[in-house]
Structure formats: structure tokens, C-alpha cells
Design a protein around this motif. Sequence first.
Motif, PDB file in Angstrom:
ATOM      1  N   LEU A   1     -15.377  91.792  15.121  1.00 63.06           N
ATOM      2  CA  LEU A   1     -16.253  92.586  13.992  1.00 63.06           C
ATOM      3  C   LEU A   1     -16.470  93.921  14.637  1.00 63.06           C
ATOM      4  CD1 LEU A   1     -18.376  89.770  12.431  1.00 63.06           C
ATOM      5  CD2 LEU A   1     -16.413  90.924  11.252  1.00 63.06           C
TER       6      LEU A   1
ATOM      7  N   ALA B   1     -19.485  83.634  11.307  1.00 62.94           N
ATOM      8  CA  ALA B   1     -19.430  84.659  12.597  1.00 62.94           C
ATOM      9  C   ALA B   1     -19.699  83.714  13.813  1.00 62.94           C
ATOM     10  CB  ALA B   1     -20.242  86.020  12.362  1.00 62.94           C
TER      11      ALA B   1
ATOM     12  N   GLN C   1     -12.799  95.426  14.586  1.00 59.97           N
ATOM     13  CA  GLN C   1     -11.754  94.998  13.606  1.00 59.97           C
ATOM     14  C   GLN C   1     -10.271  95.186  13.824  1.00 59.97           C
ATOM     15  OE1 GLN C   1     -12.646  95.059  10.133  1.00 59.97           O
ATOM     16  NE2 GLN C   1     -14.910  94.761  11.620  1.00 59.97           N
TER      17      GLN C   1
ATOM     18  N   LEU D   1     -15.411  87.163  13.524  1.00 63.21           N
ATOM     19  CA  LEU D   1     -15.188  86.529  12.072  1.00 63.21           C
ATOM     20  C   LEU D   1     -14.256  85.451  12.236  1.00 63.21           C
ATOM     21  CD1 LEU D   1     -15.839  86.785   9.241  1.00 63.21           C
ATOM     22  CD2 LEU D   1     -14.144  88.291   8.906  1.00 63.21           C
TER      23      LEU D   1
END
Length: 95
Positions: free
Chosen positions: A11, A63, A14, A76
Amino acid sequence: MRNEHATTICLEHQAAETQATPHGTVCPRCKQRLYLNPPQGNLMSFWESQPVAYTLEREPCFAYSLLWEDYRIRSLHLPDTTSADEPATQVKSHS
């Protein structure tokens, strides 16, 4: 880099978590940080109690965190789309 088959995503960056470490699978940038500037303090790991996102099919994504005093990796976890789970009420006939 393609995220099509990734089941976990960092997270912070990304990015797909594809790199193995002693702490589990992390993204390439987190792995670089772990090896070049190791985090300080005790490691705690935990799941967040509420979904942080949902897929287009409305399946929850949770998460998972790895937490040190000075660094945190938050991942994630997408639902497993490779298995074709059938409802428990359906019984297959093998005859």
C-alpha cells in the motif's frame, strides 16, 4: 511490472509483493529498505479488523501490517481468484 497475478500489493509503493524476505513477501522497494536500512525495534504483525477495499465482485480485501518502531509495511491482500470455490450446500456427484 504487471499486477495481474499478484495476490498482495504494497500500500505504500502501490507495487506487487513479489520479493521473498525473512519477514514474508514484500515489494521490491520494501525489500531494498529492509536490507539497506534494517528497521529498529521489535517486529509486530497483525491483520486489520475491517476490510480496507472491495473487489468489483464485492469481495472484501484485508490489510496486513508488519510494524517496527521506525518502519511499517502494509499489504493489501486480494481474495484468491484462482480457486473456484463452490458453496458448501452444493454436492458434486462422482457417478
